[in-house]
Structure formats: C-alpha cells, structure tokens
Design an enzyme around this catalytic site. Structure first.
Site, PDB file in Angstrom:
ATOM      1  N   LYS A 289      50.375  29.088  26.674  1.00  0.00           N
ATOM      2  CA  LYS A 289      50.473  29.549  28.065  1.00  0.00           C
ATOM      3  C   LYS A 289      51.689  28.982  28.799  1.00  0.00           C
ATOM      4  O   LYS A 289      52.116  29.554  29.815  1.00  0.00           O
ATOM      5  CB  LYS A 289      49.182  29.206  28.813  1.00  0.00           C
ATOM      6  CG  LYS A 289      47.960  29.980  28.297  1.00  0.00           C
ATOM      7  CD  LYS A 289      46.714  29.649  29.108  1.00  0.00           C
ATOM      8  CE  LYS A 289      45.516  30.479  28.679  1.00  0.00           C
ATOM      9  NZ  LYS A 289      44.830  29.951  27.497  1.00  0.00           N
TER      10      LYS A 289
ATOM     11  N   SER B 234      43.550  26.820  32.068  1.00  0.00           N
ATOM     12  CA  SER B 234      43.597  27.557  30.800  1.00  0.00           C
ATOM     13  C   SER B 234      42.771  28.836  30.847  1.00  0.00           C
ATOM     14  O   SER B 234      42.096  29.194  29.891  1.00  0.00           O
ATOM     15  CB  SER B 234      43.138  26.667  29.643  1.00  0.00           C
ATOM     16  OG  SER B 234      43.840  26.983  28.462  1.00  0.00           O
TER      17      SER B 234
ATOM     18  N   SER C 263      46.057  27.310  23.424  1.00  0.00           N
ATOM     19  CA  SER C 263      46.482  27.585  24.798  1.00  0.00           C
ATOM     20  C   SER C 263      47.760  26.885  25.234  1.00  0.00           C
ATOM     21  O   SER C 263      48.243  27.127  26.344  1.00  0.00           O
ATOM     22  CB  SER C 263      45.358  27.218  25.774  1.00  0.00           C
ATOM     23  OG  SER C 263      44.303  28.148  25.682  1.00  0.00           O
TER      24      SER C 263
ATOM     25  N   LYS D 182      49.787  20.644  29.228  1.00  0.00           N
ATOM     26  CA  LYS D 182      48.958  21.788  28.841  1.00  0.00           C
ATOM     27  C   LYS D 182      48.074  21.370  27.678  1.00  0.00           C
ATOM     28  O   LYS D 182      48.558  20.789  26.702  1.00  0.00           O
ATOM     29  CB  LYS D 182      49.818  22.987  28.432  1.00  0.00           C
ATOM     30  CG  LYS D 182      48.979  24.250  28.172  1.00  0.00           C
ATOM     31  CD  LYS D 182      48.412  24.778  29.465  1.00  0.00           C
ATOM     32  CE  LYS D 182      47.269  25.770  29.237  1.00  0.00           C
ATOM     33  NZ  LYS D 182      45.995  25.075  28.888  1.00  0.00           N
TER      34      LYS D 182
END
Length: 282
Positions: free
Chosen positions: A71, A125, A68, A232
């Site tokens: 993203k 997420s 993720s 992140k």
C-alpha cells in the site's frame, strides 16, 4: 597603488573556494562499527542509514510476498498522478477481497475522499480503500498496476513485482533490500508521513450513520522510545508478519524492513531488539 584585476581564472578559483566553504556537511552514519548480533526473528531484514550504508542485513535479497506493505506503493502512485485528493470515491462490489476473503468496515456505497482513502489504506491497512484507489485511477486497475511496476523500476527495485493495490495477491513480491528503497521514497510524501503517524482517525463514509473510528496498525507509534516518520505493516499467511519503517534512532534516520515473521508481535519485538542493539553498540 596597483589595482588588482580579477582574471576569469581568479574569479573561478574564488567561486570554487566559496562553494567548498558553503557545502553542507557530508552525512556519516554513527552506526558503522556495531558489535554482535541483534538476534532478529524475522526471516529477512534490512536496516539502512540515511546515507545508504547497510547497518544490518539478513537474507535481504530473498524475494518474498509483502502483503499490505504494497500500500505504500499504491499511495505513491496516486500522489504522483496529481488526481484530486478531495474527489469523493464510492466503494463498490469490485473492491471486495476475493483472494484472501478479508472483511471490511467499508460497505458497498461507503463514500470518502481520495485523501481519506489513502489515510485508511496506510494507517489502518483498509483493503477496500486501497482497491478503490486503484479502480478509480485513469485507465482503471490494469493501468494502475502497470504504473506501480513502472514506479518500482524508477526506484531501482529490480526484484519487485506488484499485482494489486492492497497486497492481497501473493504475487506482490519484493526483497528487504528493495523495500528499504521504497520506504526512503515514501518518506518524501507528506501525506504518507501523516498517514503513517496518525494513530486515530474518524471518518464518515455513510450519510445517515455515525462515524467510524480507525486506529493505526503499528503499535510502536504509542511507544515513547520510538520516533517514526513512515511505517506500514502487512500480513497474509503466505507473507507472514511484515513491517517497514523510516525512524530516527539517536538522531539518525534509518530505514528498517522486516519480512516473514510468524508471530503477531515478532516485527515489533524485532524492532525493539534492533534498537537496543544499535544503542548498545553505537
């Protein structure tokens, strides 16, 4: 008294002198002579100072799945496009995860603004939010993924490849060195900084139901020892636990990347081990 005439040469000299006097100071990292080793558990790591100097590196050029962390690129591509952030986007069956088979609290028919979808994709997420962002891009998902890879090339991420907006596909791959560049680029987007540092968000995706409350996946945001501007997390089995951040340590902004950690808390433990090492040696 003889009048002094400024010739073009003298004028140029004066201008050059003032330019030198008013130049901003050159940023120099205070973490240039670190001793020992922080004993990080992540398989790959990269820590860069604000001027691009390498503070710490561990297998930083190994190409690995990034889950993720993808993203961040998704959000940058959407924001670069200039699409209306207040436009409503509705989750459909096309947004479900057929790769890792993860669930979602955004059921088919859930409707939020593009801005809220970015917020949920970054801070919590939310996979369907990320997939919906890619699906509603002009040209659809194929054009969106192509733009993700073009953006990576623009950023000099020469060892990176993107395959979907959520990071569910194992073909979303990069290196710690490349991701340090991506984190630095993501810092330039105010909405990404906001999403990264928001610890709690309430949204109302259903007209006849109550709100959904989402939390941030980075537990370090609640730690007073940390000052984080961008972050992140990421996880799929093939990638292990991943964490990227842009944080301030001792007044200096640094980009931090940890890839392929096997324990759920290992990236956060590595973050604290790294910070302790930097403060002790700096």
């Amino acid at each position: 008294m003889q009048e002094r005439i400024l010739t073009p040469v003298r004028i140029a000299s004066v201008v050059a002198l003032f330019a030198l006097l008013w130049l901003p100071p050159v940023f120099a990292s205070s973490f240039t002579d670190l001793k020992g080793n922080p004993d990080l558990r992540s398989a790959s790591a990269m820590v860069l100072s604000e001027d691009g100097s390498v503070i710490y590196s561990k297998d930083a050029n190994a190409v690995r799945p990034i889950a993720s962390v993808t993203k961040l690129m998704t959000a940058m591509v959407i924001l670069d496009s200039g699409l209306d952030l207040d436009e409503k986007i509705t989750v459909t069956k096309e947004d479900r995860d057929l790769v890792q088979l993860t669930g979602s609290r955004l059921e088919y028919g859930a409707t939020l603004s593009r801005r809220e979808m970015i917020m949920l994709a970054i801070m919590s997420s939310e996979n369907r939010a990320a997939m919906a962002l890619g699906r509603t891009y002009p040209g659809g998902m194929p054009d969106f993924v192509a733009q993700m890879n073009r953006k990576a090339t623009e950023l000099g991420m020469t060892s990176s490849h993107f395959a979907d907006p959520a990071g569910l596909n194992v073909e979303n791959q990069s290196t710690a060195a490349d991701l340090a560049k991506m984190v630095s680029a993501a810092y330039e987007y105010p909405l990404i900084r906001k999403a990264s540092t928001t610890t709690r968000l309430e949204v109302r995706p259903y007209a006849k139901r109550g709100p959904l409350v989402y939390g941030n996946t980075n537990r370090l945001l609640k730690n007073r020892n940390w000052s984080i501007d961008v972050s992140k997390t990421g996880y799929i089995m093939e990638a292990g636990r991943c964490l990227v951040m842009r944080a301030t340590i001792e007044g200096e902004r640094v980009s931090i990347v940890f890839l392929n950690s096997y324990g759920k808390l290992t990236p956060f433990g590595d973050s604290n081990r790294l910070r302790k090492w930097m403060l002790a040696s700096g």
